[in-house]
Design an enzyme around this catalytic site. Sequence first.
Site, short mmCIF file in Angstrom:
data_model
loop_
_atom_site.label_atom_id
_atom_site.label_comp_id
_atom_site.label_asym_id
_atom_site.label_seq_id
_atom_site.Cartn_x
_atom_site.Cartn_y
_atom_site.Cartn_z
N HIS A 165 94.16 -68.18 83.59
CA HIS A 165 94.42 -68.03 82.15
C HIS A 165 93.80 -66.74 81.62
O HIS A 165 94.42 -65.99 80.88
CB HIS A 165 93.81 -69.21 81.37
N LYS B 161 96.09 -87.92 74.56
CA LYS B 161 95.74 -87.38 75.87
C LYS B 161 94.24 -87.48 76.13
O LYS B 161 93.44 -87.29 75.21
CB LYS B 161 96.15 -85.90 75.92
N SER C 20 94.51 -75.96 86.25
CA SER C 20 93.46 -76.76 85.61
C SER C 20 93.37 -78.14 86.27
O SER C 20 92.27 -78.67 86.44
CB SER C 20 93.74 -76.93 84.12
P1 ADP Z 1 99.80 -76.86 79.43
O1 ADP Z 1 98.83 -77.94 79.10
O2 ADP Z 1 100.62 -76.37 78.28
O3 ADP Z 1 100.58 -77.07 80.69
P2 ADP Z 1 97.90 -75.13 80.73
O4 ADP Z 1 96.54 -75.18 80.13
O5 ADP Z 1 98.05 -75.79 82.05
O6 ADP Z 1 98.88 -75.63 79.65
O7 ADP Z 1 98.41 -73.62 80.85
C1 ADP Z 1 98.72 -72.83 79.73
C2 ADP Z 1 99.55 -71.64 80.20
O8 ADP Z 1 98.85 -70.91 81.20
C3 ADP Z 1 100.90 -72.00 80.81
O9 ADP Z 1 101.84 -71.01 80.42
C4 ADP Z 1 100.65 -71.91 82.28
O10 ADP Z 1 101.83 -71.62 83.00
C5 ADP Z 1 99.68 -70.76 82.33
N1 ADP Z 1 98.85 -70.79 83.53
C6 ADP Z 1 98.23 -71.85 84.08
N2 ADP Z 1 97.55 -71.51 85.19
C7 ADP Z 1 97.75 -70.18 85.37
C8 ADP Z 1 97.34 -69.22 86.36
N3 ADP Z 1 96.61 -69.59 87.40
N4 ADP Z 1 97.74 -67.94 86.20
C9 ADP Z 1 98.50 -67.60 85.13
N5 ADP Z 1 98.95 -68.44 84.18
C10 ADP Z 1 98.57 -69.72 84.29
#
Ligand code: ADP
Length: 164
Positions: A19, A43, A134
């Site tokens: 992120h 959630k 995550s």
């Molecule tokens: P959500 O709960 O909306 O799925 P996340 O917290 O998992 O959100 O992720 C938010 C955003 O970050 C999403 O667009 C996801 O694709 C992106 N993302 C998650 N992990 C990574 C990573 N390792 N590298 C780049 N982007 C990521």
Amino acid sequence: MIKRIGVFPGSFDPFTKGHEAIVRRFLPLFDEVIIAIGVNSNKQYMYQTESRLAHVRSLFEGESKIVVEAYTGLTVDFCIAKEARYLLRGLRNTTDFDFEKAIAHMNEAVSEEKGHPIETVFLMTNQELSAISSSIVREIKKNGGSIGSFVTNEALLIINTDAK
Ligand code: ADP
């Protein structure tokens, strides 16, 4: 000139190095990037909202173009409240693509109906960070493993004691 404001929404439970890298790559493209931490009462999160907020804020301390906020409700409504015209998302693989495509199309329709069209902008994840998610980080943490390689400033994250 109209300020280009992008919203990067997510659960960020927790906010990972993946992120972080993607936010830093979005920065030169926007005047302001709002990291929007989703809070959905249905959630169960591993990390409390307050600790997710403090953690992300600490990572971008001193970065004047970044704002970190928690939000409830529709992401589109949050964008309207912030006068943001761009939704920022990261793509790791084809699973992300299929999921993101559906959400982007839905947000396109909803935002147009509300008279505030929003574009979703995607960046492909850095190759070396594309395996980080995550949910895997939470799984490692639950099982007593070390998550320091996936999360910066882990010490600022406090586990929600009633999380399952
Ligand atoms: P959500 O709960 O909306 O799925 P996340 O917290 O998992 O959100 O992720 C938010 C955003 O970050 C999403 O667009 C996801 O694709 C992106 N993302 C998650 N992990 C990574 C990573 N390792 N590298 C780049 N982007 C990521």
